[in-house]
Scaffold this active site. Sequence first.
Site, mmCIF file in Angstrom:
data_model
loop_
_atom_site.group_PDB
_atom_site.id
_atom_site.type_symbol
_atom_site.label_atom_id
_atom_site.label_comp_id
_atom_site.label_asym_id
_atom_site.label_seq_id
_atom_site.Cartn_x
_atom_site.Cartn_y
_atom_site.Cartn_z
ATOM 1 N N CYS A 145 11.287 -11.193 -2.286
ATOM 2 C CA CYS A 145 9.978 -10.824 -1.428
ATOM 3 C C CYS A 145 9.893 -12.096 -0.545
ATOM 4 O O CYS A 145 9.979 -13.024 -0.870
ATOM 5 C CB CYS A 145 8.859 -10.429 -2.259
ATOM 6 S SG CYS A 145 7.230 -10.069 -1.412
ATOM 7 N N HIS A 146 9.405 -11.450 0.746
ATOM 8 C CA HIS A 146 9.116 -12.562 1.714
ATOM 9 C C HIS A 146 7.656 -13.146 1.913
ATOM 10 O O HIS A 146 7.420 -13.851 2.653
ATOM 11 C CB HIS A 146 9.679 -12.296 3.207
ATOM 12 C CG HIS A 146 9.158 -10.789 3.563
ATOM 13 N ND1 HIS A 146 10.275 -9.967 4.078
ATOM 14 C CD2 HIS A 146 7.949 -10.548 3.306
ATOM 15 C CE1 HIS A 146 9.386 -8.828 4.191
ATOM 16 N NE2 HIS A 146 8.141 -9.077 4.216
ATOM 17 N N HIS B 208 3.212 -10.419 -5.356
ATOM 18 C CA HIS B 208 2.033 -10.100 -4.903
ATOM 19 C C HIS B 208 0.744 -10.526 -5.337
ATOM 20 O O HIS B 208 -0.437 -10.081 -4.999
ATOM 21 C CB HIS B 208 1.843 -8.317 -4.553
ATOM 22 C CG HIS B 208 2.876 -7.910 -3.513
ATOM 23 N ND1 HIS B 208 2.998 -6.276 -3.471
ATOM 24 C CD2 HIS B 208 3.928 -8.464 -2.981
ATOM 25 C CE1 HIS B 208 3.997 -6.330 -2.510
ATOM 26 N NE2 HIS B 208 4.647 -7.581 -2.232
ATOM 27 N N ARG C 169 -17.094 -5.697 6.156
ATOM 28 C CA ARG C 169 -17.152 -7.221 6.306
ATOM 29 C C ARG C 169 -16.020 -8.018 6.297
ATOM 30 O O ARG C 169 -15.583 -8.978 6.918
ATOM 31 C CB ARG C 169 -18.211 -7.922 5.245
ATOM 32 C CG ARG C 169 -19.564 -7.516 5.478
ATOM 33 C CD ARG C 169 -20.622 -8.589 4.465
ATOM 34 N NE ARG C 169 -20.078 -8.094 3.245
ATOM 35 C CZ ARG C 169 -19.888 -8.972 2.422
ATOM 36 N NH1 ARG C 169 -19.405 -10.153 2.583
ATOM 37 N NH2 ARG C 169 -19.528 -8.705 0.958
#
Length: 439
Positions: free
Chosen positions: A168-169, A198, A270
């Site tokens: 994964c990058h 992640h 927000r």
Amino acid sequence: MPRIVLVGAGSVVFTKNLLGDILSSPALRTADIVLHDIDPDRLATAERMARWTATALAATPTISAHLDRREALRGADFVVDTIQVGGARATQVDFAVAARFGLRYTIADTVGVGGVFRGLRTVPVVLGIARDMAEVCPNAWLLNYTNPLAIVVRAVAEASPIQVIGLCHSVFWTVDTLAGYLGLPREEIDADSAGVNHHAFLLRLEHHGRDLYPDLREFVEAGRTPDDDLVRSDLFLRLGRYLTESSGHQAEYDPWFIGKRDDRGDAVERFHVPIGEYLQTVADNLAEYAETKRLLDAGGPFDLELSGEYAATIAEAMTTGEPARIVGNVINRGTLIPNLEADACVEVPCLVDGEGVHPVAMGNLPLQLAAYIRAAVDMQGLTVRAALDHDRDAVYHAVMTDPIVQTHLTLDDAWRLTDAMIEAEAEWLPAWLGGSATA
């Protein structure tokens, strides 16, 4: 020269980027490049793109394309997995069924109900790839990019003798982003990360040996964080280390950012949480594919620059024996991060050379970081158990770990949601779940 097989090569833009990296390496410029996809049109387009890329780089690989997976895999040294089972339609179903229960997501490909069902429809197919590899290229490495990455890698590691690593990058691009915040060249920053894909944290962030975290805290506290990174910066101020996946992903991994309101207003507004972002990405990818075909018909040109994908780094290091350092997703085995589950797939620095991949033991995570990660580890384990043991109860239990489900649904509704997902995705699910898919 190595035989490098791209499974799911119909992801044409990623194929171009990856081949750009591979064919830019002096050691790989004459590699045997093999493309496989189940979609004939996409496979033909990928082959055209591969030949354009080789010509643009003045490289001379052998390029072939195969609809037959076993023939593509035969004799491989490296197998790069970029499949998406069910394609765009399955992703749209993930979002649509959840929306019927009032649930909103941003990406829905790693954790939560979307991650669980992407895992359930993907694991059988990747295990089929691994079975073929065990028969026709037993010494090859499976380099997996397919999400949910940790679930796929853990399932293959438990059920197959094939050597596997997940790539994964997100760490690379997080360091690049923070370098931009601090006005420093990315290549001058040293960083170490650890956690779960992640859900990893930058444990060390330095510039020529100087700790950059005080500067980063000053940047964030001054309110300089861009709108698209407010979730991570808020978590950084509370947890003390920066997460390596985007704020858009991170918002759905927690119960605090989607559907919460306080005296300052709605958290989605927000924190600029991009609800449904992946649906737009899917639409953009389809449009990009059509544009790619048009440009190929016109002879190009395409942008071609190094993407830094680790698959090329691994192939080069193992082929030449020249050591390289990457970030990889591998099985913890109780030693890499001792205070996470021993069988978990974890993301840690790895050294790569002619002998293979050597994960770096990172020690215990700070307690608050380990606590933040553990729900994702539990979901990973439950989904793998469901997929490997054909355990329907484990599917419900995996969905129970979804923080968005926990925040918005009763347990009865969580069960109904799971049943609705099983029914809606039957064409991509295995028979033990009542589905009709075959690997």
